[in-house]
Motif scaffolding. Sequence first.
Motif, mmCIF file in Angstrom:
data_model
loop_
_atom_site.group_PDB
_atom_site.id
_atom_site.type_symbol
_atom_site.label_atom_id
_atom_site.label_comp_id
_atom_site.label_asym_id
_atom_site.label_seq_id
_atom_site.Cartn_x
_atom_site.Cartn_y
_atom_site.Cartn_z
ATOM 1 N N SER A 137 0.824 -1.211 0.000
ATOM 2 C CA SER A 137 0.000 0.000 0.000
ATOM 3 C C SER A 137 0.857 1.259 0.000
ATOM 4 N N TYR A 138 0.743 2.050 -1.064
ATOM 5 C CA TYR A 138 1.475 3.323 -1.117
ATOM 6 C C TYR A 138 1.027 4.243 0.016
ATOM 7 N N SER A 139 -0.290 4.347 0.233
ATOM 8 C CA SER A 139 -0.774 5.223 1.306
ATOM 9 C C SER A 139 -0.384 4.686 2.676
ATOM 10 N N GLY A 140 -0.276 3.355 2.797
ATOM 11 C CA GLY A 140 0.189 2.773 4.059
ATOM 12 C C GLY A 140 1.617 3.155 4.354
ATOM 13 N N ILE A 141 2.453 3.209 3.318
ATOM 14 C CA ILE A 141 3.846 3.628 3.499
ATOM 15 C C ILE A 141 3.896 5.107 3.874
ATOM 16 N N MET A 142 2.959 5.897 3.363
ATOM 17 C CA MET A 142 2.878 7.309 3.739
ATOM 18 C C MET A 142 2.446 7.492 5.189
ATOM 19 N N GLY A 143 1.716 6.498 5.730
ATOM 20 C CA GLY A 143 1.335 6.597 7.135
ATOM 21 C C GLY A 143 -0.121 6.356 7.442
ATOM 22 N N LEU A 144 -0.953 6.112 6.401
ATOM 23 C CA LEU A 144 -2.368 5.819 6.644
ATOM 24 C C LEU A 144 -2.903 4.967 5.494
ATOM 25 N N PRO A 145 -2.969 3.654 5.662
ATOM 26 C CA PRO A 145 -3.445 2.789 4.580
ATOM 27 C C PRO A 145 -4.928 3.024 4.326
ATOM 28 N N LEU A 146 -5.266 3.569 3.168
ATOM 29 C CA LEU A 146 -6.635 4.002 2.921
ATOM 30 C C LEU A 146 -7.615 2.845 2.767
ATOM 31 N N TYR A 147 -7.176 1.718 2.258
ATOM 32 C CA TYR A 147 -8.086 0.567 2.133
ATOM 33 C C TYR A 147 -8.567 0.130 3.510
ATOM 34 N N GLU A 148 -7.631 -0.140 4.424
ATOM 35 C CA GLU A 148 -7.999 -0.583 5.772
ATOM 36 C C GLU A 148 -8.744 0.511 6.533
ATOM 37 N N THR A 149 -8.331 1.754 6.339
ATOM 38 C CA THR A 149 -8.995 2.874 7.012
ATOM 39 C C THR A 149 -10.449 2.976 6.581
ATOM 40 N N ALA A 150 -10.699 2.918 5.275
ATOM 41 C CA ALA A 150 -12.063 3.019 4.764
ATOM 42 C C ALA A 150 -12.917 1.863 5.271
ATOM 43 N N GLN A 151 -12.335 0.659 5.314
ATOM 44 C CA GLN A 151 -13.080 -0.494 5.823
ATOM 45 C C GLN A 151 -13.540 -0.273 7.257
ATOM 46 N N LEU A 152 -12.611 0.122 8.112
ATOM 47 C CA LEU A 152 -12.949 0.311 9.522
ATOM 48 C C LEU A 152 -13.983 1.407 9.713
ATOM 49 N N LEU A 153 -13.808 2.522 9.017
ATOM 50 C CA LEU A 153 -14.736 3.641 9.184
ATOM 51 C C LEU A 153 -16.130 3.293 8.677
ATOM 52 N N GLU A 154 -16.207 2.591 7.565
ATOM 53 C CA GLU A 154 -17.521 2.204 7.043
ATOM 54 C C GLU A 154 -18.228 1.239 7.990
ATOM 55 N N GLU A 155 -17.454 0.379 8.664
ATOM 56 C CA GLU A 155 -18.043 -0.572 9.603
ATOM 57 C C GLU A 155 -18.707 0.126 10.793
ATOM 58 N N ILE A 156 -18.241 1.326 11.134
ATOM 59 C CA ILE A 156 -18.831 2.019 12.284
ATOM 60 C C ILE A 156 -19.771 3.142 11.857
ATOM 61 N N GLY A 157 -20.086 3.202 10.549
ATOM 62 C CA GLY A 157 -21.094 4.154 10.094
ATOM 63 C C GLY A 157 -20.594 5.448 9.519
ATOM 64 N N ILE A 158 -19.277 5.564 9.266
ATOM 65 C CA ILE A 158 -18.736 6.755 8.613
ATOM 66 C C ILE A 158 -18.763 6.525 7.108
ATOM 67 N N GLU A 159 -19.475 7.376 6.396
ATOM 68 C CA GLU A 159 -19.598 7.214 4.952
ATOM 69 C C GLU A 159 -18.385 7.818 4.237
ATOM 70 N N ILE A 160 -17.807 7.022 3.348
ATOM 71 C CA ILE A 160 -16.648 7.442 2.580
ATOM 72 C C ILE A 160 -17.116 8.110 1.287
ATOM 73 N N PHE A 161 -16.302 9.038 0.765
ATOM 74 C CA PHE A 161 -16.565 9.724 -0.508
ATOM 75 C C PHE A 161 -17.823 10.580 -0.479
ATOM 76 N N GLN A 162 -18.106 11.203 0.662
ATOM 77 C CA GLN A 162 -19.259 12.104 0.710
ATOM 78 C C GLN A 162 -18.915 13.409 0.008
#
Length: 206
Positions: free
Chosen positions: A181-206
């Motif tokens: 993950s390029y974003s993971g190397i930058m410091g925040l893996p967006l795939y895993e981040t989006a998964q976790l946030l969507e699981e708790i009700g945070i909508e991505i790409f609003q």
Amino acid sequence: MFSENQIYLASRSPRRRELLRQIGVKCNLLMMRETLGREIDINEQPFVDETPTDYIYRIAQSKADESWRRVIQRRLPILPVLVADTIVTIDGCILGKPQDNKHAEEMLKTLSGRSHQVLTAIGVGVRDKIQVRLSTSTVRFREISEREIRNYLANNNILDKAGAYAIQGMAAAFIVEISGSYSGIMGLPLYETAQLLEEIGIEIFQ
């Protein structure tokens, strides 16, 4: 669903804020320390025989626990808290942030001409429930001369960078290959981040 689809980000990193904006997530900064001189109650020294994976899971969990305590202590609005931590590992050794330029030079010499792993763990806490995910990437550097290392360090502030480099900066010229993950190397893996946030009700790409 949380108020206005917002979270707290317990990190001073502008890179992580920008990455969250990239996927449409609004964040409020949650400072672990109200003043920079005050220490936080997390032991970031690796334990004896602690593996890099065990270490980064522990740090992410500890940061999430401590951040949630800050929300309660300060009587802030109840929003999810996101924390992240990144380390570089090579030969089973953890390379955190360099203490000074000499330490950074040693790190870059160690990474020169070899492959290393970048581990970024993210934790999302909501009340007493905290979930942690891990992103692991492999980066291969070409051989870097001492002159290149000195020039790089002279022109870049790397004391807040795990492994003494930032992939999105001049160090990209050292990189032969990336797996992960390029974003993971930058410091925040967006795939895993989006998964976790969507699981708790945070909508991505609003």
